[in-house]
Design a protein around this motif. Structure first.
Motif, mmCIF file in Angstrom:
data_model
loop_
_atom_site.group_PDB
_atom_site.id
_atom_site.type_symbol
_atom_site.label_atom_id
_atom_site.label_comp_id
_atom_site.label_asym_id
_atom_site.label_seq_id
_atom_site.Cartn_x
_atom_site.Cartn_y
_atom_site.Cartn_z
ATOM 1 N N ARG A 166 0.875 -1.172 0.000
ATOM 2 C CA ARG A 166 0.000 0.000 0.000
ATOM 3 C C ARG A 166 0.912 1.222 0.000
ATOM 4 N N VAL A 167 0.528 2.233 -0.760
ATOM 5 C CA VAL A 167 1.308 3.463 -0.825
ATOM 6 C C VAL A 167 1.038 4.265 0.444
ATOM 7 N N LYS A 168 2.112 4.764 1.060
ATOM 8 C CA LYS A 168 2.006 5.516 2.317
ATOM 9 C C LYS A 168 1.341 6.874 2.109
ATOM 10 N N ASP A 169 0.792 7.401 3.212
ATOM 11 C CA ASP A 169 0.199 8.739 3.203
ATOM 12 C C ASP A 169 1.243 9.762 2.772
ATOM 13 N N GLY A 170 0.796 10.751 2.019
ATOM 14 C CA GLY A 170 1.677 11.837 1.597
ATOM 15 C C GLY A 170 2.423 11.580 0.299
ATOM 16 N N VAL A 171 2.292 10.378 -0.266
ATOM 17 C CA VAL A 171 3.012 10.046 -1.509
ATOM 18 C C VAL A 171 2.144 10.446 -2.702
ATOM 19 N N THR A 172 2.777 11.107 -3.653
ATOM 20 C CA THR A 172 2.081 11.537 -4.864
ATOM 21 C C THR A 172 2.688 10.863 -6.088
ATOM 22 N N SER A 173 2.022 11.000 -7.203
ATOM 23 C CA SER A 173 2.515 10.471 -8.466
ATOM 24 C C SER A 173 3.851 11.121 -8.809
ATOM 25 N N PRO A 174 4.856 10.319 -9.192
ATOM 26 C CA PRO A 174 6.134 10.907 -9.597
ATOM 27 C C PRO A 174 5.994 11.821 -10.831
ATOM 28 N N ASP A 175 5.023 11.520 -11.676
ATOM 29 C CA ASP A 175 4.838 12.299 -12.907
ATOM 30 C C ASP A 175 3.890 13.477 -12.732
ATOM 31 N N PHE A 176 2.934 13.337 -11.820
ATOM 32 C CA PHE A 176 1.924 14.376 -11.602
ATOM 33 C C PHE A 176 1.763 14.592 -10.095
ATOM 34 N N PRO A 177 2.606 15.441 -9.492
ATOM 35 C CA PRO A 177 2.609 15.605 -8.037
ATOM 36 C C PRO A 177 1.291 16.072 -7.429
ATOM 37 N N GLU A 178 0.386 16.570 -8.236
ATOM 38 C CA GLU A 178 -0.913 16.994 -7.707
ATOM 39 C C GLU A 178 -1.853 15.804 -7.486
ATOM 40 N N VAL A 179 -1.455 14.600 -7.927
ATOM 41 C CA VAL A 179 -2.279 13.401 -7.765
ATOM 42 C C VAL A 179 -1.724 12.558 -6.620
#
Length: 90
Positions: A16-29
């Motif tokens: 599971r992806v941890k809280d606070g992690v965003t898409s490397p390509d689209f940081p707003e996601v």
């Protein structure tokens, strides 16, 4: 995640992806909470990356704007590449 616990992550592991992690390509996601399976490892420790394939339920619930951005950039929205520090065992 410490380097000792990152050793438990391997191909086939459910994560599971941890809280606070965003898409490397689209940081707003935000990727926070998204479930996936590790399908490949890239590089060597301590800079190892984990190639993930997101679960079907995650894919079905992805934000439409993320899907559109991926399509425009010719990126696979079903997959991502993240570090051990960004993941936790599911």
């Amino acid at each position: 995640m410490s380097s000792s616990s990152s050793g438990k992550l391997a191909v086939g592991s459910r994560v599971r992806v941890k809280d606070g992690v965003t898409s490397p390509d689209f940081p707003e996601v935000s990727f926070a909470g998204w479930a996936a399976t590790i399908i490949e490892l890239s590089g060597k420790k301590p800079n190892q990356k984990f190639i993930l394939e997101f679960d079907d339920a995650v894919i079905a619930a992805m934000p439409p704007n993320y899907l559109q951005k991926c399509e425009e950039q010719h990126l696979l929205y079903t997959m991502a590449c993240l570090t051990a520090e960004q993941l936790e065992a599911a």
